[in-house]
Design an enzyme around this catalytic site. Structure first.
Site, PDB file in Angstrom:
ATOM      1  N   THR A   9      -2.365  -8.381   2.099  1.00 35.81           N
ATOM      2  CA  THR A   9      -2.228  -8.033   0.620  1.00 35.81           C
ATOM      3  C   THR A   9      -0.936  -6.860   0.342  1.00 35.81           C
ATOM      4  O   THR A   9      -0.846  -5.930   1.139  1.00 35.81           O
ATOM      5  CB  THR A   9      -3.677  -7.386   0.227  1.00 35.81           C
ATOM      6  OG1 THR A   9      -4.709  -8.043   0.426  1.00 35.81           O
ATOM      7  CG2 THR A   9      -3.599  -6.834  -1.352  1.00 35.81           C
ATOM      8  N   LYS A  41      -5.812 -12.261  -5.665  1.00 32.10           N
ATOM      9  CA  LYS A  41      -6.535 -10.717  -5.345  1.00 32.10           C
ATOM     10  C   LYS A  41      -6.755  -9.720  -6.532  1.00 32.10           C
ATOM     11  O   LYS A  41      -6.920  -8.648  -6.249  1.00 32.10           O
ATOM     12  CB  LYS A  41      -5.659 -10.098  -4.315  1.00 32.10           C
ATOM     13  CG  LYS A  41      -5.402 -11.008  -2.965  1.00 32.10           C
ATOM     14  CD  LYS A  41      -4.409 -10.563  -2.052  1.00 32.10           C
ATOM     15  CE  LYS A  41      -3.751 -11.532  -1.201  1.00 32.10           C
ATOM     16  NZ  LYS A  41      -2.921 -11.077  -0.566  1.00 32.10           N
ATOM     17  N   GLY A  53      -8.055  -5.015  -8.358  1.00 33.02           N
ATOM     18  CA  GLY A  53      -7.512  -5.812  -7.197  1.00 33.02           C
ATOM     19  C   GLY A  53      -7.812  -5.262  -5.872  1.00 33.02           C
ATOM     20  O   GLY A  53      -8.321  -4.021  -5.944  1.00 33.02           O
ATOM     21  N   SER A 132      -1.150  -3.799   2.632  1.00 33.44           N
ATOM     22  CA  SER A 132      -0.013  -3.724   3.834  1.00 33.44           C
ATOM     23  C   SER A 132       1.345  -3.428   3.312  1.00 33.44           C
ATOM     24  O   SER A 132       2.327  -2.863   3.884  1.00 33.44           O
ATOM     25  CB  SER A 132       0.127  -4.895   4.659  1.00 33.44           C
ATOM     26  OG  SER A 132       0.070  -5.947   3.899  1.00 33.44           O
TER      27      SER A 132
END
Length: 180
Positions: A9, A41, A53, A132
């Site tokens: 993500t 997401k 999200g 990430s």
């Protein structure tokens, strides 16, 4: 069998000139393999008045979306109160505290990051970014907020593209939600 980390993500959200926007990439990976390119997401919840999200485990995130929407209903749309109560329950509940996710939340005038450790963070600059590639998207959004006249949507989109250029766990299949 060894546990494999699923990394999946980049989510970024912000408010600019009264416009609230959140976006994410679509990539889900396990180890060094891309499992999905088109994951969604980000969502609108609470009668399309709040954007959320997630980063982390998908099923955990959906559980948290439902819980958070319930808290928004319970506290009549008070975003900060609902977030605080969700974080408190998430941290202390025997079942919920095992959930592995982060939530990025954008309302009409407030941005928050909610974690299972009890944190409810309202960033000073109003930019929320998780996952990430979140740090890359956050820095990109900060620069554009400061030095451009781009719209909130344009900043979110470009920030996600910049993160995708740097983070191997982020792609450029972007989903964006806006509050009307």
């Amino acid at each position: 069998m060894a546990k494999r980390n699923i990394r999946s993500t980049t989510v970024v959200g912000l408010i600019r000139n009264g416009k609230a926007v959140i976006g994410s990439d679509g990539q889900v990976t396990m180890g060094n393999t891309v499992l999905k390119h088109t994951a969604r997401k980000v969502r609108k919840i609470f009668n399309n008045t709040v954007l959320v999200g997630f980063a982390g485990a998908t099923s955990d995130a959906f559980t948290l979306f439902e819980k958070f929407e319930g808290k928004l209903e319970q506290y009549k749309g008070n975003l900060l109160r609902a977030a605080t109560e969700l974080a408190k329950e998430w941290r202390t509940d025997k079942y919920l505290r095992k959930l592995e996710a982060l939530l990025a939340v954008v309302g009409k005038d407030k941005t928050l990051i909610i974690s299972g450790t009890g944190d409810v963070i309202e960033p000073d600059d109003g930019i929320v970014a998780i996952g990430s590639g979140g740090q890359y998207a956050c820095v990109s959004a900060r620069v554009m907020m400061k030095y451009t006249k781009l719209s909130a949507r344009e900043i979110v989109e470009e920030s996600l593209k910049q993160a995708a250029d740097v983070c191997i766990y982020t792609n450029s299949n972007i989903s964006i939600e806006e509050l009307d």
